[in-house]
Write an enzyme that holds these catalytic residues in place. Structure first.
Site, short mmCIF file in Angstrom:
data_model
loop_
_atom_site.label_atom_id
_atom_site.label_comp_id
_atom_site.label_asym_id
_atom_site.label_seq_id
_atom_site.Cartn_x
_atom_site.Cartn_y
_atom_site.Cartn_z
N CYS A 129 0.76 -1.39 -0.01
CA CYS A 129 -0.06 0.00 0.00
C CYS A 129 0.72 1.08 -0.10
O CYS A 129 1.69 1.37 0.78
CB CYS A 129 -0.84 0.20 1.10
SG CYS A 129 -1.63 1.52 1.62
N1 LIG Z 1 -3.46 0.90 -0.34
C1 LIG Z 1 -3.48 -0.36 -1.22
N2 LIG Z 1 -4.03 -1.28 -0.50
C2 LIG Z 1 -3.98 -2.48 -1.47
C3 LIG Z 1 -3.65 -2.60 -2.51
N3 LIG Z 1 -3.93 -3.69 -3.08
C4 LIG Z 1 -4.48 -4.31 -1.82
N4 LIG Z 1 -4.57 -3.74 -0.90
C5 LIG Z 1 -4.92 -4.05 0.20
O1 LIG Z 1 -3.97 -4.74 1.17
C6 LIG Z 1 -4.49 -5.88 1.61
C7 LIG Z 1 -3.35 -7.11 1.69
O2 LIG Z 1 -2.13 -6.61 2.66
P1 LIG Z 1 -0.96 -7.43 3.39
O3 LIG Z 1 -0.19 -6.55 4.42
O4 LIG Z 1 -1.60 -8.54 3.90
O5 LIG Z 1 -0.08 -7.60 2.20
C8 LIG Z 1 -5.52 -6.24 0.66
O6 LIG Z 1 -6.13 -7.52 1.29
C9 LIG Z 1 -5.98 -5.19 0.24
O7 LIG Z 1 -7.26 -4.55 1.29
C10 LIG Z 1 -3.37 -1.27 -3.16
O8 LIG Z 1 -2.74 -1.38 -4.23
N5 LIG Z 1 -3.11 -0.32 -2.26
#
Ligand SMILES: Nc1nc2c(ncn2[C@@H]2O[C@H](COP(=O)(O)O)[C@@H](O)[C@H]2O)c(=O)[nH]1
Ligand code: NDP
Length: 327
Positions: A178
């Site tokens: 993000c």
């Molecule tokens: N701000 C953004 N958030 C995103 C994006 N694509 C997905 N997501 C969110 O991140 C989680 C996964 O997070 P992690 O820490 O477990 O890797 C995912 O489920 C979305 O809610 C983005 O491009 N930008």
């Protein structure tokens, strides 16, 4: 004074759970299953609905093992996907957007006489008019269990539930790929997000899904201690054979053989969007870790252990854990 900083807020890394008297004789006695809608799953954790995390094979793999999953919504043939899963006796769980192309996809499902068991409305901030319109459309036309995300507070949870959401997904700008917080200044740490959302969802009896920001396996137990019912995670699941991202081999200076990585990119990254417009995500390489079976087993073992430390026998007992701030 015109304004003050509203509150000190907490992330997973800022807290731990205080151990209690264990009541089971083996961690195997602890039940990790979760019920969502009319379906029971063997674990309350599942991979993010991102193109770099899940594809049809990932979804089928998880569904066959009794795990929950949600297919992503980017260039997916929804009719083909739902019929494929259901013809195989598996739960169909899709993601949808908020624009007219989603209405067209939903009409195609209706024409084909298909009802996915689960739908997830997937938008960065679901506390908005377009989400309200889509929630109402889905609830008017389908019997599907509708998860709506994402939101980051009890005020939003209350509205989204009132619009018709059956479950709520929380977490804004806490994900590993993000860049929303950098580009917009908006974010809420996950522990505070979950605690606040749960102050509404627990009372209302609405399942709450904590999305993003899981770094350690123990963060999953922390999410349940704060009031979540399920956890969604992206980077945790992205490095495996069964994950959707490409394997990339990189030769690092001074090393004879190349090292393997997996591509992991945000849904709002330029790479996923195909253009540099409203970009709020990035692409990174994460360590390639082989077969996902080992992770799935370890997640289950670790959660069973967490349940034993709280003196419980099931996931929901983690709500009784005392949360200690260490920062
Ligand atoms: N701000 C953004 N958030 C995103 C994006 N694509 C997905 N997501 C969110 O991140 C989680 C996964 O997070 P992690 O820490 O477990 O890797 C995912 O489920 C979305 O809610 C983005 O491009 N930008
Ligand atoms: N969990 C998180 O923290 C975040 C997740 N994401 C993920 O990235 C993907 C793309 O998300 P997203 O950009 O929301 O969806 P889309 O790019 O698919 O946008 C959907 C529609 O909503 C409108 N829209 C989007 N954001 C806003 C806004 N802030 N204000 C008003 N209208 C808006 C868009 O219009 P227009 O483009 O004209 O504004 C577009 O018509 C999703 O999969 C989402 O989950 C993205 C950011 C944060």
């Amino acid at each position: 004074m015109f304004k003050t900083v509203v509150a000190r807020e907490y992330n997973y890394q800022d807290v731990y759970l205080r151990p209690r008297h264990t009541v089971v004789n083996s961690r195997k006695e602890c039940d990790t299953s979760v019920t969502l809608g009319r379906h029971k799953f063997i674990m309350p954790v599942y991979p993010s609905n991102m193109k770099s995390v899940v594809n049809v094979d990932t979804c089928e793999f998880l569904a066959r093992r009794g795990w929950f999953y949600t297919m992503h919504r980017f260039n997916v043939e929804q009719v083909e996907f739902v019929s494929y899963m259901q013809e195989n006796g598996l739960v169909a769980s899709i993601s949808i957007g908020v624009n007219d192309d989603t209405i067209a996809q939903l009409k195609q499902l209706q024409v084909a006489g298909l009802t996915p068991e689960f739908m997830t409305l997937d938008i960065a901030n679901a506390w908005c008019p377009k989400a309200e319109r889509m929630i109402k459309y889905v609830k008017d036309h389908f019997e599907s269990f509708l998860i709506v995300g994402n939101i980051a507070g009890s005020d939003a949870a209350r509205d989204v539930h009132a619009w018709g959401a059956d479950a709520i997904k929380a977490g804004i700008a806490g994900g590993k790929v993000c860049i929303t917080k950098n580009k917009t200044g908006f974010h809420r740490p996950m522990v505070s997000t979950i605690l606040d959302c749960a102050s509404y969802t627990r009372e209302a009896g609405v399942p709450l899904i904590a999305d993003g920001g899981i770094v350690e396996h123990g963060d999953i137990a922390k999410a349940f201690a704060c009031g979540a019912n399920l956890v969604m995670a992206g980077s945790l699941f992205a490095g495996y054979d069964q994950s959707a991202g490409n394997i990339i081999e990189v030769t690092i200076d001074g090393q004879a053989s190349p090292r393997a990585f997996k591509e992991y990119y945000g849904s709002a990254s330029q790479y996923n969007k195909g253009e540099y417009k409203n970009v709020e995500g990035k692409k990174i390489l994460i360590d390639y870790r082989g077969n996902i079976e080992r992770l799935l087993n370890e997640l289950k073992e670790d959660l069973q252990s967490s349940i034993s430390y709280v003196g419980g026998t099931k996931v929901d007992d983690l709500i009784h854990a005392e949360i200690i701030s260490i920062s």
